[in-house]
Write a protein that holds these residues in place. Structure first.
Motif, PDB file in Angstrom:
ATOM      1  N   GLU A 181       0.993  -1.214  -0.099  1.00  0.00           N
ATOM      2  CA  GLU A 181       0.104  -0.029  -0.103  1.00  0.00           C
ATOM      3  C   GLU A 181       1.005   1.266  -0.055  1.00  0.00           C
ATOM      4  N   ARG A 182       2.215   0.996   0.146  1.00  0.00           N
ATOM      5  CA  ARG A 182       3.150   2.205   0.297  1.00  0.00           C
ATOM      6  C   ARG A 182       4.240   2.115  -0.661  1.00  0.00           C
ATOM      7  N   ASN A 183       4.096   2.194  -2.199  1.00  0.00           N
ATOM      8  CA  ASN A 183       5.260   1.890  -3.050  1.00  0.00           C
ATOM      9  C   ASN A 183       5.365   2.813  -3.982  1.00  0.00           C
ATOM     10  N   ARG A 184       5.870   2.760  -5.143  1.00  0.00           N
ATOM     11  CA  ARG A 184       5.957   3.632  -6.194  1.00  0.00           C
ATOM     12  C   ARG A 184       4.570   3.991  -6.870  1.00  0.00           C
ATOM     13  N   TYR A 185       3.813   2.955  -7.061  1.00  0.00           N
ATOM     14  CA  TYR A 185       2.687   2.718  -7.713  1.00  0.00           C
ATOM     15  C   TYR A 185       1.573   3.847  -6.821  1.00  0.00           C
ATOM     16  N   TRP A 186       1.636   3.264  -5.703  1.00  0.00           N
ATOM     17  CA  TRP A 186       0.650   4.326  -4.783  1.00  0.00           C
ATOM     18  C   TRP A 186       0.937   5.748  -4.642  1.00  0.00           C
ATOM     19  N   LEU A 187       2.077   5.922  -4.522  1.00  0.00           N
ATOM     20  CA  LEU A 187       2.807   7.388  -4.383  1.00  0.00           C
ATOM     21  C   LEU A 187       2.142   8.493  -5.564  1.00  0.00           C
ATOM     22  N   GLU A 193      -0.150   7.243  -7.970  1.00  0.00           N
ATOM     23  CA  GLU A 193      -1.546   7.332  -7.882  1.00  0.00           C
ATOM     24  C   GLU A 193      -2.306   8.156  -7.100  1.00  0.00           C
ATOM     25  N   ASN A 194      -1.963   8.156  -5.659  1.00  0.00           N
ATOM     26  CA  ASN A 194      -2.451   9.138  -4.781  1.00  0.00           C
ATOM     27  C   ASN A 194      -2.267  10.838  -5.294  1.00  0.00           C
ATOM     28  N   VAL A 195      -1.041  10.854  -5.548  1.00  0.00           N
ATOM     29  CA  VAL A 195      -0.694  12.647  -5.952  1.00  0.00           C
ATOM     30  C   VAL A 195      -1.602  12.680  -6.956  1.00  0.00           C
ATOM     31  N   LEU A 196      -1.948  12.049  -8.079  1.00  0.00           N
ATOM     32  CA  LEU A 196      -2.950  12.299  -9.196  1.00  0.00           C
ATOM     33  C   LEU A 196      -4.258  12.131  -9.232  1.00  0.00           C
ATOM     34  N   ASN A 197      -4.515  11.300  -8.295  1.00  0.00           N
ATOM     35  CA  ASN A 197      -6.238  10.877  -7.827  1.00  0.00           C
ATOM     36  C   ASN A 197      -6.801  12.307  -7.451  1.00  0.00           C
ATOM     37  N   LYS A 198      -7.763  12.493  -8.306  1.00  0.00           N
ATOM     38  CA  LYS A 198      -8.441  13.795  -7.955  1.00  0.00           C
ATOM     39  C   LYS A 198      -9.374  13.829  -6.751  1.00  0.00           C
ATOM     40  N   SER A 199      -9.474  12.724  -6.336  1.00  0.00           N
ATOM     41  CA  SER A 199     -10.150  12.471  -4.895  1.00  0.00           C
ATOM     42  C   SER A 199      -9.220  13.014  -3.954  1.00  0.00           C
ATOM     43  N   TYR A 200      -8.204  13.088  -4.083  1.00  0.00           N
ATOM     44  CA  TYR A 200      -6.971  13.719  -2.845  1.00  0.00           C
ATOM     45  C   TYR A 200      -6.521  15.112  -3.328  1.00  0.00           C
ATOM     46  N   SER A 201      -7.055  15.629  -4.407  1.00  0.00           N
ATOM     47  CA  SER A 201      -6.562  16.826  -4.809  1.00  0.00           C
ATOM     48  C   SER A 201      -6.246  18.029  -3.875  1.00  0.00           C
ATOM     49  N   SER A 202      -7.068  17.891  -2.535  1.00  0.00           N
ATOM     50  CA  SER A 202      -6.804  18.854  -1.575  1.00  0.00           C
ATOM     51  C   SER A 202      -5.299  18.885  -1.155  1.00  0.00           C
ATOM     52  N   PHE A 203      -4.706  17.550  -1.287  1.00  0.00           N
ATOM     53  CA  PHE A 203      -3.200  17.293  -0.796  1.00  0.00           C
ATOM     54  C   PHE A 203      -2.396  18.534  -1.518  1.00  0.00           C
ATOM     55  N   ARG A 204      -2.544  18.181  -2.727  1.00  0.00           N
ATOM     56  CA  ARG A 204      -1.598  19.285  -3.648  1.00  0.00           C
ATOM     57  C   ARG A 204      -2.031  20.789  -3.311  1.00  0.00           C
ATOM     58  N   THR A 205      -3.388  20.850  -3.155  1.00  0.00           N
ATOM     59  CA  THR A 205      -4.062  22.387  -2.569  1.00  0.00           C
ATOM     60  C   THR A 205      -2.980  22.789  -1.231  1.00  0.00           C
ATOM     61  N   CYS A 206      -2.931  21.776  -0.321  1.00  0.00           N
ATOM     62  CA  CYS A 206      -2.243  22.102   0.651  1.00  0.00           C
ATOM     63  C   CYS A 206      -0.718  22.190   0.590  1.00  0.00           C
ATOM     64  N   SER A 253      -5.600   5.680   5.350  1.00  0.00           N
ATOM     65  CA  SER A 253      -4.496   5.006   5.214  1.00  0.00           C
ATOM     66  C   SER A 253      -3.528   5.475   3.782  1.00  0.00           C
ATOM     67  N   THR A 254      -4.190   6.671   3.230  1.00  0.00           N
ATOM     68  CA  THR A 254      -3.575   7.219   2.238  1.00  0.00           C
ATOM     69  C   THR A 254      -1.977   7.407   2.452  1.00  0.00           C
ATOM     70  N   TYR A 255      -1.140   6.870   1.302  1.00  0.00           N
ATOM     71  CA  TYR A 255       0.293   6.918   1.205  1.00  0.00           C
ATOM     72  C   TYR A 255       0.769   8.204   1.579  1.00  0.00           C
ATOM     73  N   ILE A 256       0.034   9.510   0.708  1.00  0.00           N
ATOM     74  CA  ILE A 256       0.885  10.699   0.887  1.00  0.00           C
ATOM     75  C   ILE A 256       0.522  11.265   2.080  1.00  0.00           C
ATOM     76  N   LEU A 257      -0.493  10.764   2.842  1.00  0.00           N
ATOM     77  CA  LEU A 257      -0.244  11.342   4.230  1.00  0.00           C
ATOM     78  C   LEU A 257       0.845  11.052   5.133  1.00  0.00           C
ATOM     79  N   GLN A 258       1.143   9.865   4.851  1.00  0.00           N
ATOM     80  CA  GLN A 258       2.421   9.501   5.651  1.00  0.00           C
ATOM     81  C   GLN A 258       3.660  10.131   5.137  1.00  0.00           C
ATOM     82  N   MET A 259       3.744  10.454   3.860  1.00  0.00           N
ATOM     83  CA  MET A 259       4.812  11.117   3.230  1.00  0.00           C
ATOM     84  C   MET A 259       4.882  12.435   3.591  1.00  0.00           C
ATOM     85  N   PHE A 260       3.640  13.206   3.956  1.00  0.00           N
ATOM     86  CA  PHE A 260       3.559  14.615   4.298  1.00  0.00           C
ATOM     87  C   PHE A 260       3.962  14.751   5.748  1.00  0.00           C
ATOM     88  N   PHE A 261       3.831  13.698   6.634  1.00  0.00           N
ATOM     89  CA  PHE A 261       4.076  14.016   8.130  1.00  0.00           C
ATOM     90  C   PHE A 261       5.598  13.501   8.265  1.00  0.00           C
TER      91      PHE A 261
END
Length: 292
Positions: free
Chosen positions: A178-184, A186-199, A238-246
């Protein structure tokens, strides 16, 4: 440990590369010195974008490769850690944007054989991994200066993932972890998580960059940006980009908000304790109103 730090003469990246092979007993250390030098040249001397950078504008990043296992004369396994830092406007402070550790580093390397990267194939896993992280570094750096400014480079990283779906090495496929290059990517470009990039944009451009002139306003913008992280968490904790952020920002957040007003500290702590409970003890320093 071998450390290679050059003058940064090259293109967009000012990337320090370190290769450590201490985990491999009796290995030919000259091989790893050559590998390190080749990877340094690959990252720094390749043209990754169409933009022109002055020396001071180059993107500062660090890559640490730890080789733990030698499978054959030219095949190795280990991990790769990627760190990206960003200068903050009108200060000497640099902020850590990324601090990723990828345990699926598996490559072949033949000394004195040129490193080749092909954007349309998965011929060489070593250069695929390095190019993937070069584009991830570019994407995140651009995202902190303009809203979703790194999309082009994230898409290039995604193309490498797509081309590597038939690779025998781990790290490229959704089902492997759940935490590899694929999910990294995928999460970044997934429109459902676009608020991450806004942040990422508001945190750095409207927050940290503003704090040199307007501390309270910049800090308030960072507090607001954390609400975007909260949106991602509430959509999928459990989104991978959350772990990356913190992994990159936990200590910095303590430093920023330990100097804040009580109401703001309380609001920020409520968000942080919800979305990043693993660092809860660290965030207690905010309530103590202590910097470090």
């Amino acid at each position: 440990m071998l450390i290679f730090v050059g003058n940064g003469i090259g293109q967009e990246l000012r990337c320090n590369v370190t290769v450590s092979a201490r985990g491999i007993q009796g290995a030919n250390q000259n091989l790893f010195r050559t590998m390190q030098s080749d990877l340094y040249d690959f990252m720094n001397n390749r043209k990754w974008t169409d933009h022109v950078y002055s020396y001071d504008e180059k993107i500062r990043c660090n890559i640490l490769i730890r080789l733990d296992e030698q499978i054959s004369a030219d095949e190795f396994k280990g991990s790769i850690q990627v760190q990206l830092t960003r200068p903050i406007f009108n200060t000497s402070y640099t902020s850590t944007v990324l601090n990723i550790k990828d345990n699926d580093f598996h490559c072949k390397y033949v000394e004195f054989q040129p490193l080749e990267f092909n954007e349309t194939s998965n011929r060489d896993n070593l250069t695929n991994i390095m190019a993937f992280y070069a584009y991830v570094i570019l994407g995140f750096d651009y995202d902190t200066f303009s809203e979703e400014g790194g999309t082009e480079y994230f898409q290039k990283a995604q193309a490498i993932v797509n081309n590597s779906q038939n690779a025998r090495e781990r790290g490229w496929k959704a089902f492997e972890s759940e935490r590899n290059r694929y999910w990294l990517i995928e999460n970044v470009l997934n429109k459902s998580y676009s608020s991450f990039r806004t942040c990422m944009y508001n945190y750095h451009r409207n927050g940290l960059d503003l704090m040199s002139e307007k501390v309270e306003e910049g800090r308030a913008n960072i507090a607001d940006a954390l609400r975007d992280i909260q949106k991602v968490f509430r959509r999928r904790p459990s989104t991978y980009i959350l772990q990356m952020f913190f992994d990159a920002k936990a200590d910095e957040l303590v430093n920023i908000f330990s100097k804040s007003f009580p109401d703001e500290r309380n609001r920020v702590m409520a968000i942080l304790n919800e979305v990043d409970p693993s660092n809860g003890r660290k965030y207690e320093k905010i309530a103590e109103n202590e910097g470090f």
